[in-house]
Design a protein around this motif. Structure first.
Motif, short mmCIF file in Angstrom:
data_model
loop_
_atom_site.label_atom_id
_atom_site.label_comp_id
_atom_site.label_asym_id
_atom_site.label_seq_id
_atom_site.Cartn_x
_atom_site.Cartn_y
_atom_site.Cartn_z
N ILE A 49 0.74 -1.23 -0.58
CA ILE A 49 0.65 -0.09 0.04
C ILE A 49 0.63 0.98 -0.12
N ALA A 50 1.77 0.93 0.52
CA ALA A 50 2.98 2.50 0.74
C ALA A 50 3.46 2.49 -0.25
N ASP A 51 4.17 1.62 -0.99
CA ASP A 51 4.55 1.34 -2.11
C ASP A 51 3.62 2.36 -3.43
N TYR A 52 2.29 1.44 -3.44
CA TYR A 52 1.43 2.10 -4.45
C TYR A 52 1.27 3.79 -4.03
N ASN A 53 1.36 3.83 -2.29
CA ASN A 53 1.24 5.76 -2.43
C ASN A 53 1.88 7.07 -2.60
N ASN A 54 3.02 6.48 -2.92
CA ASN A 54 4.74 7.05 -3.38
C ASN A 54 4.77 6.67 -4.59
N GLY A 57 2.28 11.26 -8.58
CA GLY A 57 1.04 11.21 -8.93
C GLY A 57 0.43 12.21 -7.72
N ASN A 58 0.63 10.62 -7.00
CA ASN A 58 0.21 11.15 -5.96
C ASN A 58 0.22 12.45 -4.58
N ALA A 59 1.46 12.39 -5.48
CA ALA A 59 1.78 13.96 -4.41
C ALA A 59 1.62 14.93 -5.35
N GLY A 60 1.05 14.91 -6.79
CA GLY A 60 0.13 16.02 -6.43
C GLY A 60 1.16 16.76 -7.99
N LYS A 118 6.06 14.22 -1.70
CA LYS A 118 6.81 12.52 -2.54
C LYS A 118 7.36 11.92 -1.67
N GLU A 119 8.43 13.52 -0.68
CA GLU A 119 9.39 13.03 0.13
C GLU A 119 9.32 11.85 1.27
N ARG A 120 7.87 12.04 1.63
CA ARG A 120 7.51 12.12 2.64
C ARG A 120 6.93 10.84 2.76
N PHE A 121 6.14 10.49 0.85
CA PHE A 121 5.57 9.12 1.28
C PHE A 121 6.27 7.96 0.50
N GLU A 122 7.71 8.63 0.56
CA GLU A 122 9.24 7.63 0.73
C GLU A 122 9.71 7.25 1.61
N THR A 123 9.36 7.76 2.98
CA THR A 123 9.19 8.13 3.91
C THR A 123 8.71 6.77 4.53
#
Length: 435
Positions: A49-54, A57-60, A118-123
């Motif tokens: 799930i975290a990988d899909y969110n990362n 596009g999701n970061a805008g 994007k950096e937060r999603f990667e973290t």
């Protein structure tokens, strides 16, 4: 209990486990747990799930493209007065306006918040991986502890089997001595009582052994009634030292890594909050088709198509002091996350130190108990020889027998406790594996 009944039960007990059973190695047990365990499966799905969110596009960072259709219709009683005073009137006049096309909306600047997201999603993905590693490490530790508990119980069953054999030999000797008039009936009765006590002890130990098998099957997420045997020995790693364990824990402990990543997420949330101070710039574009019809008016039908585009920008000036408040809250979040990291490091070092002390103590205990087993075995051999010629009492014989069995059990316990400390140290250091 009659002689034949005792011997029959003894044969059944000693023969238990002689049937062909699956030998479950430690490596296979860990492999099955990693494949089947439900908590590991859930943790793996959280990483997915975290990988899909990362994604950018999701970061805008990417534009939104949409197809649009707007169709407005009306039926009105219309009355129009022209400039020259002419009046035109129509009941039920039909009007239609149709617009359709493709539109693009793209935020090209938002105070760099999109890059922070994007950096937060990667973290968050890295944190999920750290949590997965922690779950896997915990489950491997559970498998290890339960597996070696079974090895210990298996060793204790063997010790009790030794006691059964000796007790049966003692009963046979007592009966032979009684038959030739060299011993009283009381000696035979005492031997039978002690044999029955050993049989009872084995039944209780066997019950615990079966329950531990069920527990391991449960951890492996397989049929709890699968029967198996385990390896015979507990191999100890005597080479662990405290300082390298601390250094490894600082770098590899998955829970500590998750706490550090949580602090980074808090810092990114502050950075994202500060981005609200900057302007937001958007580009709008599209290609539209239009069509309109009117029953009354100078133009009764109109068509058009072509590009539309524009740019918009907005910048917050005052929002009721919400920006300052949100930044202060985010800073406190960073402080709390930093405190959590320090607190966890302190607890981690304390756990390592106390567990290492237990590890060293039990290593020394193994040496002591190993010597005790050798001494107790020698004492039992001498006592058994004296008992056969009738130079010692049955109480002395029973004491020597119990001392030997107790020494075997203590040695097994010392090895098990040392192995538990070793497992805990490696788990805390983040180095737990099959070696």
């Amino acid at each position: 209990m009659k002689k034949n009944t005792i011997l029959h039960l003894l044969v059944l007990l000693l023969g238990f486990g002689a049937k062909s059973q699956e030998l479950l190695t430690l490596e296979n047990a860990v492999k099955i747990a990693l494949e089947n365990n439900y908590e590991i499966t859930i943790a793996k799905n959280e990483v997915k799930i975290a990988d899909y969110n990362n994604s950018i596009g999701n970061a805008g960072m990417l534009p939104n493209v949409s197809a649009n259709v707007v169709n407005n219709n009306s039926i009105l009683d219309t009355k129009q007065t022209q400039g020259d005073g002419t009046v035109r009137q129509l009941k039920g006049a039909k009007n239609m306006n149709l617009t359709y096309g493709v539109g693009l909306d793209w935020t090209v600047f938002d105070g760099l918040k999109m890059f922070t997201r994007k950096e937060r999603f990667e973290t968050l993905k890295q944190q999920g991986e750290a949590n997965l590693k922690r779950t896997i490490s915990t489950k491997i530790s559970d498998v290890y502890a339960t597996y070696f508990d079974l090895v210990q119980q298996q060793q204790q069953l063997q010790a009790i089997d030794t006691a059964l054999l000796i007790s049966n030999q003692r009963l046979t000797t007592a009966k032979n001595r009684y038959s030739i008039g060299k011993a009283a009936k009381l000696e035979v009765l005492n031997a039978e009582v002690d044999l029955n006590a050993d049989i009872s002890n084995r039944l209780k130990a066997l019950e615990m052994y079966q329950m531990s098998k069920i527990k391991l099957n449960e951890i492996l997420a397989r049929d709890i009634m699968i029967d198996f045997t385990v390896e015979k020995e507990i191999n100890i790693d005597p080479t662990l030292t405290l300082q390298p364990l601390k250094e490894a824990a600082e770098q590899q402990n998955p829970e500590l890594q998750a706490q550090i990543l949580n602090k980074k997420i808090a810092e990114l949330q502050l950075k994202e909050t500060k981005g609200n101070r900057y302007p937001t710039v958007r580009i709008n574009s599209g290609y539209n088709f239009t069509r309109s019809e009117a029953s009354l008016g100078f133009v009764t039908q109109s068509n058009g198509n072509g590009f539309v585009y524009g740019i918009s920008a907005s910048m917050p000036i005052f929002n009721g002091m919400s920006q300052n408040r949100n930044e202060k809250i985010a800073k406190i979040g960073i402080e709390n996350a930093s405190t959590q990291v320090s607190l966890f490091k302190q607890n981690l070092h304390a756990q390592l130190a106390s567990t290492y002390a237990s590890y060293q103590s039990n290593l020394n205990l193994i040496q002591v108990e190993d010597k005790n087993v050798a001494i107790a075995k020698q004492n039992l051999d001498i006592t058994l020889a004296k008992f056969k010629i009738g130079t010692i009492t049955t109480i002395e014989f029973r004491t020597a027998q119990e001392n030997y069995v107790t020494a075997l059990v203590r040695l097994s316990n010392a090895k098990y406790l040392t192995k538990l400390a070793e497992i805990s140290l490696k788990e805390l250091a983040g180095t737990l594996n099959l070696n």
